[in-house]
Motif scaffolding. Structure first.
Motif, PDB file in Angstrom:
ATOM      1  N   GLU B 233       1.068  -1.005   0.092  1.00 28.69           N
ATOM      2  CA  GLU B 233       0.017   0.012   0.063  1.00 28.69           C
ATOM      3  C   GLU B 233       0.916   1.285   0.072  1.00 28.69           C
ATOM      4  N   TYR B 234       0.989   1.913  -1.077  1.00 30.36           N
ATOM      5  CA  TYR B 234       1.882   3.167  -1.247  1.00 30.36           C
ATOM      6  C   TYR B 234       1.199   4.293  -0.963  1.00 30.36           C
ATOM      7  N   THR B 235       2.006   5.300  -0.021  1.00 28.48           N
ATOM      8  CA  THR B 235       1.421   6.700  -0.327  1.00 28.48           C
ATOM      9  C   THR B 235       1.826   7.452  -1.645  1.00 28.48           C
ATOM     10  N   PRO B 236       1.322   8.316  -1.848  1.00 28.09           N
ATOM     11  CA  PRO B 236       1.643   8.921  -3.074  1.00 28.09           C
ATOM     12  C   PRO B 236       3.331   9.097  -3.369  1.00 28.09           C
ATOM     13  N   PRO B 237       3.899   9.765  -2.325  1.00 26.25           N
ATOM     14  CA  PRO B 237       5.468   9.814  -2.689  1.00 26.25           C
ATOM     15  C   PRO B 237       6.098   8.301  -2.627  1.00 26.25           C
ATOM     16  N   GLN B 238       5.489   7.470  -2.019  1.00 21.13           N
ATOM     17  CA  GLN B 238       6.043   5.927  -2.012  1.00 21.13           C
ATOM     18  C   GLN B 238       5.706   5.515  -3.453  1.00 21.13           C
ATOM     19  N   ARG B 239       4.671   5.754  -3.989  1.00 26.48           N
ATOM     20  CA  ARG B 239       4.422   5.275  -5.242  1.00 26.48           C
ATOM     21  C   ARG B 239       5.113   5.676  -6.136  1.00 26.48           C
TER      22      ARG B 239
END
Lengths: 264, 368
Positions: B233-239
């Protein structure tokens, strides 16, 4: 209408199987066993013509790494003195017995290296039950090794830089299996998985020796990548029957006409 | 009853005789296989596997004979409302009566319809080199294969789908057995079929091996089936970071993605002479050799194109898990290799890295 299948036996197309070849009597100087239970088969295959020019292959992938090598066609290799390389000579007859020494001394692995953007060596053999296939990559680019033996698991393995892989063949094959690299289409090699040690590959001088054979009449076969079975007048479908005696059985020098090896 | 329906087929459809399996001499010089050898091969194959109208399903192959009976034979609706002959009804026009992928419409589609006789299927959940699960074939029937001639058959009943899957397995085992027999006849020359030794040397070797390799992933899924771990499950920056890592991995010399798929994923890599295992044998090193080889096949050579990710059509399915499987286990019978770890080889990418590459590829197609 009956579904019964007619049982039919077809006569040999090569019914006149070549007469059994009997080696010239020689002192068993290099026999494997001290006793007289086993024989060795040796010989030398010669390309009876000028050594062919080995074509330079098109190297247009990974050019920054592979482009600096002078990569040549390996499908017909003839040594300086006419020796024909990379002919497989192998036992076709059912294996009756294998000397214990051969079973003890066999290397545990058969190595295929990816080096300078080619496969090294070009021709290999493997004794399935006693050896594993070990593939390594000495190049600074990823390599790929792909082969599909009959009735055995196909392989399409990536070998990243500085890594290796092992593979086990589960079934003896009837002839050598081609190996390709999906990244570098010029790369080519062969491996012959069998369930005995009685395979030889001719070296640069064209010689081969199969050691530790049981005595008596045995059928051998010759195979080369340009010809498939190496068929001559004396070797129908590349086959030759030899009465193996204790000690060294020398077929002598056999000259093969270049026309056999012409690209089809 | 059987004779009656057979008579209907003969007179009703204008066919002069029931269709038979076509002998597989693909890739062989026809001059090397005599008429007597062809007949002997045909007879041995019929003894093992029966005919398209009356298939024989040897017990030792572990196939479901009832399902095969539903798929095989001429198209007919039975009095109880059950449909029979569903393979010929839906599949044979492309895949051929023999499952050779050379049905009447074969040359009109690119890629060609699958030739089942090699025993290789491209889009599976199984590891490199393994046969598919039956559920993989069922998935293809339900979804179809985007951007190819293979439509979805989601409208069929479960009974019909199961029948078709089983029949494809039957045709595939039959095809692998036949290839082995033909190769053997050609290699041996004088050898000919038909004695107890053929049963032993061909059927027990080839057919039983093929059947066992079909059974293996069903019986030992833990060894053969790739189960994608959940996508993080990514946060937008992680994605964004994952996509960036995927981009680097995609471009690396180790993954070699660029070679075929091109620097931007347009499918225009420098390795543009790609062929799958069905077409590769038709290609030689010289144009003359290629021309000679091509004559030995029923269908001319067809080039393979590396997927252009920007088009967004993913043949094995466009879900993230589908793409994970393609990267991990490769696409069987094609140059697309397996990047995930497998027995004896560490692989190129870890599961986390495979997700990064999948995220990058999906970003190129505008799906992520």
């Amino acid at each position: 209408m009956s579904n019964k299948v007619h049982r039919r036996r077809f006569l040999s197309q090569t019914a006149a199987v070549a007469a059994v070849w009997t080696a010239a009597a020689k002192t068993p100087c290099r026999a494997l066993a001290a006793n007289d239970s086993w024989g060795d088969l040796t010989g030398r295959l010669v390309y009876d013509g000028a050594a062919p020019e080995r074509e330079r292959l098109v190297v247009d992938k990974d050019v920054d790494c592979c482009g600096k090598f002078d990569i040549r066609d390996e499908s017909l290799m003839v040594g300086a003195d006419g020796g024909l390389m990379n002919v497989y000579v192998y036992l076709r007859s059912k294996v009756r017995a294998i000397p214990p020494e051969l079973q003890k001394t066999v290397e545990k692995q058969v190595l295929l290296d990816n080096r300078d953007c080619i496969f090294i060596p070009h021709c290999m053999k493997i004794w399935n039950s006693r050896q594993e296939f070990y593939i390594k990559n000495s190049d600074p680019v990823a390599q790929n090794v792909a082969f599909s033996p009959d009735l055995d698991q196909p392989a399409n393995i990536v070998i990243p830089v500085d890594t290796d892989a092992t593979w086990k063949f589960n079934r003896p094959q009837r002839k050598p299996v081609p190996i390709a690299c999906n990244y570098h289409p010029w790369e080519s090699a062969y491996i012959f998985p069998v369930d005995h040690p009685y395979v030889a590959i001719t070296g640069e001088d064209g010689t081969f020796t199969i050691r530790g054979l049981p005595l008596g009449e045995l059928e051998f076969q010759f195979w080369h990548e340009r010809t498939d079975f190496l068929e001559t007048r004396d070797w129908p479908r590349g086959r030759l029957t030899v009465a193996i005696r204790a000690g060294l059985n020398d077929l002598g020098t056999i000259k093969l006409p270049p026309v056999l090896f012409a690209k089809k | 009853m059987v004779f009656f329906s057979a008579a209907l087929v003969v007179s009703g459809c204008g066919q002069s005789e029931s269709p038979g399996f076509r002998i597989n001499l693909d890739g062989y010089d026809p001059a090397k296989v005599s008429q007597a050898q062809r007949e002997a091969i045909g007879e041995a194959m019929e003894e093992f596997f029966g005919t398209p109208d009356v298939p024989r399903v040897p017990q030792e192959l572990g196939l479901d004979a009832e399902r095969i009976a539903v798929a095989a034979g001429p198209v007919e609706g039975r009095a109880d409302g059950a449909q029979h002959g569903v393979y010929r009804q839906h599949c044979a026009v492309c895949h051929g009566i023999s499952g050779d992928g050379a049905g009447a419409l074969a040359t009109t589609v690119d890629p060609y319809p699958r030739d089942f006789r090699l025993g290789v299927f491209k889009y599976t959940t199984t590891r490199a080199g393994a046969k598919p699960l039956r559920s993989d074939l069922r998935r293809i029937l339900l979804r179809g294969i985007p951007s190819t001639g293979m439509p979805s058959y989601a409208q069929l009943t479960d009974r019909e789908l199961a029948a078709l899957v089983e029949y494809v397995v039957y045709l595939s085992i039959r095809g692998e057995t036949e290839r082995y027999l033909v190769q053997r006849v050609i290699d041996e020359g004088e050898y000919l079929p038909l004695g107890a030794d053929v049963k032993e040397e061909v059927f027990d070797e080839a057919a039983v091996w093929a059947a066992e390799s079909w059974a293996a992933p069903e019986q030992n899924p833990e060894d053969t089936v790739v189960v994608p771990p959940p996508r993080p499950e990514y946060t937008p920056p992680q994605r964004a970071a994952s996509i960036e890592r995927g981009k680097q991995l995609y471009a690396s010399k180790n993954s070699q993605c660029v070679q075929c798929h091109g620097p931007k994923g347009d499918g225009d890599g420098e390795n543009d002479l790609l062929y799958d295992d069905w077409n590769k044998p038709k290609i030689g090193v010289t144009p003359e050799e290629t021309a000679r080889l091509a004559r030995l096949y029923r269908l001319p050579a067809q080039k393979l194109r590396a997927r252009n990710f920007r088009e967004g059509a993913f043949r094995g399915g466009g879900n993230p898990e589908d793409l994970y499987l393609r990267v991990y286990a490769g696409i069987k019978g094609t140059p697309m290799p397996a990047a995930g770890p497998q027995a004896g080889a560490g692989g190129v990418l870890t599961p986390e890295e495979i997700w990064d590459v999948v995220n990058y590829v999906l970003s190129l197609s505008g799906r992520y």
